[in-house]
Design a protein around this motif. Structure first.
Motif, mmCIF file in Angstrom:
data_model
loop_
_atom_site.group_PDB
_atom_site.id
_atom_site.type_symbol
_atom_site.label_atom_id
_atom_site.label_comp_id
_atom_site.label_asym_id
_atom_site.label_seq_id
_atom_site.Cartn_x
_atom_site.Cartn_y
_atom_site.Cartn_z
ATOM 1 N N TRP A 1 16.238 -10.813 -8.839
ATOM 2 C CA TRP A 1 16.734 -9.431 -8.772
ATOM 3 C C TRP A 1 16.381 -8.671 -10.048
ATOM 4 C CZ3 TRP A 1 18.218 -6.086 -5.281
ATOM 5 C CH2 TRP A 1 18.906 -4.940 -5.681
ATOM 6 N N ALA A 2 16.545 -9.300 -11.196
ATOM 7 C CA ALA A 2 16.229 -8.647 -12.459
ATOM 8 C C ALA A 2 14.743 -8.292 -12.534
ATOM 9 C CB ALA A 2 16.629 -9.541 -13.632
ATOM 10 N N ALA A 3 13.882 -9.195 -12.070
ATOM 11 C CA ALA A 3 12.442 -8.927 -12.098
ATOM 12 C C ALA A 3 12.085 -7.755 -11.185
ATOM 13 C CB ALA A 3 11.670 -10.177 -11.690
ATOM 14 N N SER B 1 11.953 0.100 -11.443
ATOM 15 C CA SER B 1 12.483 1.205 -12.256
ATOM 16 C C SER B 1 11.591 1.546 -13.439
ATOM 17 C CB SER B 1 13.890 0.848 -12.748
ATOM 18 O OG SER B 1 13.873 -0.364 -13.482
ATOM 19 N N ASP B 2 10.411 0.984 -13.495
ATOM 20 C CA ASP B 2 9.471 1.295 -14.580
ATOM 21 C C ASP B 2 9.047 2.764 -14.485
ATOM 22 O OD1 ASP B 2 7.504 1.395 -16.478
ATOM 23 O OD2 ASP B 2 6.071 0.151 -15.375
ATOM 24 N N GLU B 3 9.332 3.535 -15.505
ATOM 25 C CA GLU B 3 9.066 4.973 -15.475
ATOM 26 C C GLU B 3 7.689 5.342 -16.015
ATOM 27 O OE1 GLU B 3 10.680 7.307 -14.088
ATOM 28 O OE2 GLU B 3 12.470 6.191 -13.503
ATOM 29 N N GLN B 4 6.884 4.373 -16.396
ATOM 30 C CA GLN B 4 5.541 4.670 -16.886
ATOM 31 C C GLN B 4 4.702 5.295 -15.773
ATOM 32 O OE1 GLN B 4 4.422 4.243 -20.088
ATOM 33 N NE2 GLN B 4 6.587 3.789 -20.507
ATOM 34 N N PRO B 5 3.815 6.239 -16.111
ATOM 35 C CA PRO B 5 2.985 6.874 -15.076
ATOM 36 C C PRO B 5 1.973 5.883 -14.504
ATOM 37 C CG PRO B 5 2.299 7.580 -17.266
ATOM 38 C CD PRO B 5 3.555 6.802 -17.457
ATOM 39 N N ARG C 1 5.242 10.391 -6.152
ATOM 40 C CA ARG C 1 4.755 11.475 -7.019
ATOM 41 C C ARG C 1 5.839 12.013 -7.943
ATOM 42 N NH1 ARG C 1 0.586 15.528 -3.824
ATOM 43 N NH2 ARG C 1 -1.250 14.181 -3.996
ATOM 44 N N ASP C 2 7.090 12.011 -7.492
ATOM 45 C CA ASP C 2 8.158 12.633 -8.278
ATOM 46 C C ASP C 2 8.945 11.637 -9.128
ATOM 47 O OD1 ASP C 2 7.536 15.108 -7.174
ATOM 48 O OD2 ASP C 2 8.824 14.740 -5.426
ATOM 49 N N ARG C 3 8.975 10.390 -8.745
ATOM 50 C CA ARG C 3 9.768 9.413 -9.495
ATOM 51 C C ARG C 3 9.291 8.001 -9.171
ATOM 52 N NH1 ARG C 3 14.116 6.961 -6.494
ATOM 53 N NH2 ARG C 3 14.211 7.711 -4.340
ATOM 54 N N ALA C 4 9.694 7.066 -10.022
ATOM 55 C CA ALA C 4 9.398 5.656 -9.747
ATOM 56 C C ALA C 4 10.235 5.213 -8.553
ATOM 57 C CB ALA C 4 9.724 4.811 -10.965
ATOM 58 N N ILE C 5 9.575 4.603 -7.570
ATOM 59 C CA ILE C 5 10.272 4.256 -6.345
ATOM 60 C C ILE C 5 9.639 3.009 -5.723
ATOM 61 C CG2 ILE C 5 8.811 5.784 -4.941
ATOM 62 C CD1 ILE C 5 11.347 6.385 -3.265
ATOM 63 N N PRO C 6 10.461 2.051 -5.270
ATOM 64 C CA PRO C 6 9.900 0.868 -4.622
ATOM 65 C C PRO C 6 9.447 1.175 -3.202
ATOM 66 C CG PRO C 6 12.291 0.708 -4.645
ATOM 67 C CD PRO C 6 11.931 1.954 -5.420
ATOM 68 N N VAL C 7 8.274 0.697 -2.845
ATOM 69 C CA VAL C 7 7.727 0.812 -1.496
ATOM 70 C C VAL C 7 7.330 -0.602 -1.062
ATOM 71 C CG1 VAL C 7 5.841 1.723 -0.096
ATOM 72 C CG2 VAL C 7 6.922 3.175 -1.823
ATOM 73 N N VAL C 8 7.936 -1.094 0.003
ATOM 74 C CA VAL C 8 7.777 -2.494 0.397
ATOM 75 C C VAL C 8 7.032 -2.597 1.722
ATOM 76 C CG1 VAL C 8 9.005 -4.592 1.090
ATOM 77 C CG2 VAL C 8 9.867 -3.211 -0.821
ATOM 78 N N ILE C 9 6.002 -3.433 1.743
ATOM 79 C CA ILE C 9 5.377 -3.855 3.000
ATOM 80 C C ILE C 9 5.696 -5.330 3.172
ATOM 81 C CG2 ILE C 9 3.254 -4.125 4.313
ATOM 82 C CD1 ILE C 9 2.012 -1.870 2.792
ATOM 83 N N ASP C 10 6.635 -5.631 4.031
ATOM 84 C CA ASP C 10 7.029 -7.015 4.305
ATOM 85 C C ASP C 10 6.123 -7.600 5.386
ATOM 86 O OD1 ASP C 10 8.421 -9.349 4.093
ATOM 87 O OD2 ASP C 10 10.369 -8.511 4.662
ATOM 88 N N ARG D 1 -3.714 7.326 -7.684
ATOM 89 C CA ARG D 1 -2.955 6.278 -8.378
ATOM 90 C C ARG D 1 -2.343 6.805 -9.667
ATOM 91 N NH1 ARG D 1 -3.711 3.025 -12.718
ATOM 92 N NH2 ARG D 1 -2.622 1.010 -12.685
ATOM 93 N N VAL D 2 -3.121 7.549 -10.440
ATOM 94 C CA VAL D 2 -2.661 8.035 -11.740
ATOM 95 C C VAL D 2 -1.459 8.952 -11.592
ATOM 96 C CG1 VAL D 2 -3.298 9.425 -13.744
ATOM 97 C CG2 VAL D 2 -4.927 7.762 -12.804
ATOM 98 N N GLU D 3 -1.441 9.762 -10.545
ATOM 99 C CA GLU D 3 -0.372 10.748 -10.363
ATOM 100 C C GLU D 3 0.833 10.182 -9.621
ATOM 101 O OE1 GLU D 3 -2.320 13.869 -8.315
ATOM 102 O OE2 GLU D 3 -3.656 14.375 -9.995
ATOM 103 N N SER D 4 0.817 8.904 -9.310
ATOM 104 C CA SER D 4 1.893 8.304 -8.533
ATOM 105 C C SER D 4 2.674 7.295 -9.376
ATOM 106 C CB SER D 4 1.314 7.583 -7.313
ATOM 107 O OG SER D 4 2.293 6.811 -6.657
ATOM 108 N N ARG D 5 3.945 7.144 -9.051
ATOM 109 C CA ARG D 5 4.756 6.072 -9.631
ATOM 110 C C ARG D 5 5.328 5.195 -8.514
ATOM 111 N NH1 ARG D 5 8.637 9.104 -13.733
ATOM 112 N NH2 ARG D 5 8.179 10.847 -12.329
ATOM 113 N N THR D 6 4.571 5.062 -7.447
ATOM 114 C CA THR D 6 4.938 4.139 -6.378
ATOM 115 C C THR D 6 4.868 2.707 -6.904
ATOM 116 O OG1 THR D 6 4.301 5.521 -4.501
ATOM 117 C CG2 THR D 6 4.136 3.147 -4.199
ATOM 118 N N ARG D 7 5.898 1.947 -6.658
ATOM 119 C CA ARG D 7 5.940 0.534 -7.017
ATOM 120 C C ARG D 7 5.791 -0.263 -5.726
ATOM 121 N NH1 ARG D 7 4.501 2.656 -11.266
ATOM 122 N NH2 ARG D 7 6.047 3.546 -12.690
#
Length: 486
Positions: A14-16, A22-26, A102-111, A138-144
């Protein structure tokens, strides 16, 4: 992000995931989560998306067009656009997932990602292209983006060698079974002997207690036999066919007869390549591929002999497979009829003790020595395995169940401890004399420093008074089943 209160342990995982999501780097990032089915991967990822407001999509076995349509429908429900999403191809689909961040760091999961890649083999390459370092999307996104899968052989290749995604992922997270101590807590079993018995049958897979048998557990030692019959050996239980499904779930295991025979050979005690080959009726060279595939699938482990560098031992990693091949497979036609299940289990009790409990107890002792003994034997072990020692004077060999090897600081690695493990025997001075003899033989070897080697006796039954007296004098360490768990 808070960990859901109904999530048992998984603190490290969970921590990983939280750090990654939540990594806010671009810049969009990529992660891979793998593990066999029923370990709780989907529960982890769904919980992450719920806590972070992320997007979760679980693929199914389907054609390419149907999968794209399903993903488009899921995106439409998630984003609620004016016009529904229509994804003509996977390049467009991946770009749509990148735009979510594009607006924030957000997890996107493909299970269940292997389903998609099986229908469209170029999909990893398409993701590689979407994650090109200077690409604007890619550069303009913060999709995780997290790719998750249960096909271990496929997931293991996803980031290896010359694979398209090698070097692209910033998270590679395996979700393994619960270790034997956590499994005891998860099953809420106080009696350590009962906990070891249950773990020898079903291991540490969380879903075996929850979804599969609906929290049925043995009430005490007296209920263990009845529990095995009703929860595992009964054709009406989902656990009855589970061991067979473990192989069917791996797409690389095409010749199921060969793989079942290899597992049966190991379950019967044939741990070396030659013994396995003799059991299945093949040449040793013919087993390289089946053994590698089973290892990649996480069903067996390869261990080097501590004293014979050219010898490799193979052991079954999933306890349920050992139980199936030792107890169930030989009596499969009778078990299917469910007319004499109680008598079959009574008849198989001796095989259960010798072929299942004995080797399983040895494994627990090695796990304890590696992960929980810390520096009890003079240093932190970097490797714990079994070993075979030649005794030329007596023209025999000695098998060691536990060999703990320390870190070499410029010289020979220290041999921290050697040990013997017995599930059903009360250990006495005879066992200690055997370890003394082996230590004397090893004192002449050039591979390890044996000047501080400790002797260990592991027993689930107990020790004689004279051995306890020797322990008090400091010559030997005596480890009980309670020590392993506490």
């Amino acid at each position: 992000m808070r960990k859901p209160p109904d999530m048992f342990d998984r603190d490290r995982e969970w921590a990983a995931l939280v750090r990654f999501a939540s990594d806010e780097q671009p810049g969009a990032t990529l992660g891979v989560v793998s593990g066999r089915r029923r370990q709780g991967k989907s529960f982890l990822l769904e919980s992450l998306c719920q806590e972070a407001g992320g997007f979760y999509f679980s693929a199914q076995e389907a054609t390419d067009a149907e999968s794209l349509a399903s993903l488009g429908a899921a995106l439409t429900r998630y984003l609620d656009p004016v016009v529904p999403f229509v994804l003509p191809n996977w390049a467009t689909a991946i770009d749509a997932l990148l735009r979510i961040g594009r607006d924030r760091a957000i997890p996107v999961v493909i299970d269940e990602f292997p389903y998609l890649a099986r229908a469209h083999p170029a999909l990893p390459s398409i993701i590689q292209g979407a994650y090109a370092p200077r690409r604007a999307e890619r550069v303009e996104s913060r999709t995780r983006l997290l790719l998750c899968g249960s096909a271990m052989s496929f997931m293991g290749r996803l980031l290896s060698g010359n694979a398209p995604l090698r070097g692209r992922a910033s998270l590679d997270l395996p979700v393994d079974t619960l270790d034997y101590r956590l499994a005891r807590r998860f099953w809420e079993i106080e009696d350590v002997r009962l906990a070891a018995l249950v773990h020898a049958v079903v291991g540490g897979t969380p879903a075996y207690r929850t979804e599969m048998i609906r929290y049925d557990r043995p009430r005490d030692l007296g209920d263990f036999d009845d529990w095995v019959v009703r929860a595992v050996l009964s054709p009406g239980s989902p656990m009855f066919l589970e061991a067979r499904y473990l192989l069917a779930e791996e797409p690389d295991l095409r010749d199921s007869a060969m793989y079942h025979s290899v597992l049966a050979a190991i379950a019967e005690g044939n741990n070396g390549r030659g013994g396995i080959a003799g059991y299945v009726g093949r040449k040793s060279n013919d087993l390289s591929h089946p053994l590698t595939v089973l290892e990649d699938a996480g069903l067996i482990v390869r261990e080097s002999d501590a004293f014979r560098g050219n010898r490799t031992n193979f052991r079954i990693k999933e306890p349920l497979l050992t139980f199936y091949h030792t107890i169930m497979r030989p009596f499969w036609p009778q078990l299917m009829r469910a007319t004499a299940t109680d008598r079959i289990w009574q008849h198989a009790t001796q095989r259960f003790t010798g072929n299942v409990l004995g080797p399983h107890f040895e494994r627990l002792c090695r796990d304890w020595t590696l992960h929980f003994a810390e520096d009890r034997f003079g240093g932190w072990p970097v490797e714990v395995t079994a070993g075979t020692v030649n005794d030329p004077a007596n023209r025999t060999t000695h098998e060691l169940d536990v060999v703990a090897i320390g870190h070499a600081d410029g010289g020979k690695p220290p041999l921290l401890a050697i040990g013997e493990a017995k599930w059903g025997d009360t250990m006495g001075i005879g066992h200690l004399d055997r370890l003394r003899r082996i230590r004397d033989l090893l004192s002449h070897n050039d591979r390890y420093d044996t000047s501080q080697t400790r002797l260990i006796c592991f027993s689930a039954t107990g020790f004689t008074d004279d051995l306890l007296h020797t322990r008090d004098q400091g010559e030997v360490d005596l480890i009980t089943l309670s020590d392993l768990y506490d």
